[in-house]
Design an enzyme around this catalytic site. Structure first.
Site, PDB file in Angstrom:
ATOM      1  N   CYS A   8      11.625 -57.773 -23.618  1.00 27.73           N
ATOM      2  CA  CYS A   8      11.519 -57.218 -22.287  1.00 27.73           C
ATOM      3  C   CYS A   8      10.235 -57.308 -21.716  1.00 27.73           C
ATOM      4  O   CYS A   8       9.105 -56.869 -22.268  1.00 27.73           O
ATOM      5  CB  CYS A   8      12.013 -56.060 -21.782  1.00 27.73           C
ATOM      6  SG  CYS A   8      13.806 -56.124 -22.379  1.00 27.73           S
ATOM      7  N   CYS A   9       9.927 -58.084 -20.537  1.00 32.19           N
ATOM      8  CA  CYS A   9       8.744 -58.002 -19.766  1.00 32.19           C
ATOM      9  C   CYS A   9       9.079 -57.924 -18.360  1.00 32.19           C
ATOM     10  O   CYS A   9      10.138 -57.915 -18.148  1.00 32.19           O
ATOM     11  CB  CYS A   9       7.868 -59.282 -20.138  1.00 32.19           C
ATOM     12  SG  CYS A   9       8.371 -60.741 -19.364  1.00 32.19           S
ATOM     13  N   ALA A  10       8.066 -57.829 -17.611  1.00 34.39           N
ATOM     14  CA  ALA A  10       8.326 -57.912 -16.055  1.00 34.39           C
ATOM     15  C   ALA A  10       9.185 -58.810 -15.449  1.00 34.39           C
ATOM     16  O   ALA A  10      10.119 -58.551 -14.728  1.00 34.39           O
ATOM     17  CB  ALA A  10       7.065 -57.552 -15.384  1.00 34.39           C
ATOM     18  N   PHE A  41      12.474 -56.487 -16.851  1.00 35.00           N
ATOM     19  CA  PHE A  41      12.773 -55.225 -16.925  1.00 35.00           C
ATOM     20  C   PHE A  41      14.023 -55.018 -15.945  1.00 35.00           C
ATOM     21  O   PHE A  41      14.928 -53.994 -16.204  1.00 35.00           O
ATOM     22  CB  PHE A  41      11.689 -54.428 -16.352  1.00 35.00           C
ATOM     23  CG  PHE A  41      10.505 -54.482 -17.392  1.00 35.00           C
ATOM     24  CD1 PHE A  41      10.685 -54.614 -18.776  1.00 35.00           C
ATOM     25  CD2 PHE A  41       9.337 -54.306 -16.861  1.00 35.00           C
ATOM     26  CE1 PHE A  41       9.629 -54.590 -19.644  1.00 35.00           C
ATOM     27  CE2 PHE A  41       8.114 -54.398 -17.750  1.00 35.00           C
ATOM     28  CZ  PHE A  41       8.324 -54.237 -19.257  1.00 35.00           C
ATOM     29  N   THR A  59       6.865 -54.910 -23.182  1.00 36.41           N
ATOM     30  CA  THR A  59       5.697 -55.291 -22.915  1.00 36.41           C
ATOM     31  C   THR A  59       5.013 -54.390 -21.883  1.00 36.41           C
ATOM     32  O   THR A  59       3.716 -54.552 -21.607  1.00 36.41           O
ATOM     33  CB  THR A  59       5.550 -56.737 -22.414  1.00 36.41           C
ATOM     34  OG1 THR A  59       5.932 -57.192 -21.243  1.00 36.41           O
ATOM     35  CG2 THR A  59       5.652 -57.618 -23.607  1.00 36.41           C
TER      36      THR A  59
END
Length: 100
Positions: A8-10, A41, A59
Site C-alpha cells: 500500500c501507498c498513498a 491507503f 510506504t
C-alpha cells in the site's frame, strides 16, 4: 489459495508499483508462490476484507489491523535496511505458506 501480500501507498500508482515489483522478484528468488496485491491507503481496508493478506507492506504512516503483520516498505525504495526487511518478509511468508 496461495498467500497474499498487500502493498500500500498513498495513491497505488508509483511507489506501490516499485515496491510490489521488488517484492515479487525477491519472493520468486526465494521460491515462494505468493500473490502480491497493490492498494492505495484509501482502498486498503476493502482489499483486506476481500483477500485477507498474510502481510501488509506500507510506504507511509497508516493504521493497519493488529492481527496482520505489517512492515514499512521504504527499504525497498532507499536500500537502507533492505536485508532485514527481506529476512522478516520471508519469515512471515514462509509461515503463511506452511499454514502456520
Amino acid at each position: 489459495m496461495k498467500p497474499a501480500i498487500l502493498v500500500c501507498c498513498a495513491s497505488s500508482v508509483a511507489t506501490s508499483t516499485v515496491v510490489a515489483g521488488k517484492v515479487r522478484e525477491i519472493l520468486d528468488e526465494h521460491g515462494f508462490d505468493v500473490e502480491v496485491i497493490q492498494s492505495s491507503f484509501a482502498e486498503m481496508n476493502s482489499k483486506i476484507e476481500m483477500r485477507r493478506p498474510c502481510l501488509i507492506m506500507v510506504t507511509g504512516a497508516v493504521s493497519t489491523p493488529e492481527d496482520i503483520p505489517t512492515l514499512v516498505a521504504t527499504p525497498f525504495l532507499t536500500g537502507i535496511g533492505k536485508e532485514a526487511i527481506v529476512k522478516k518478509m520471508c519469515e512471515i511468508v514462509g509461515q503463511a505458506v506452511a499454514g502456520k
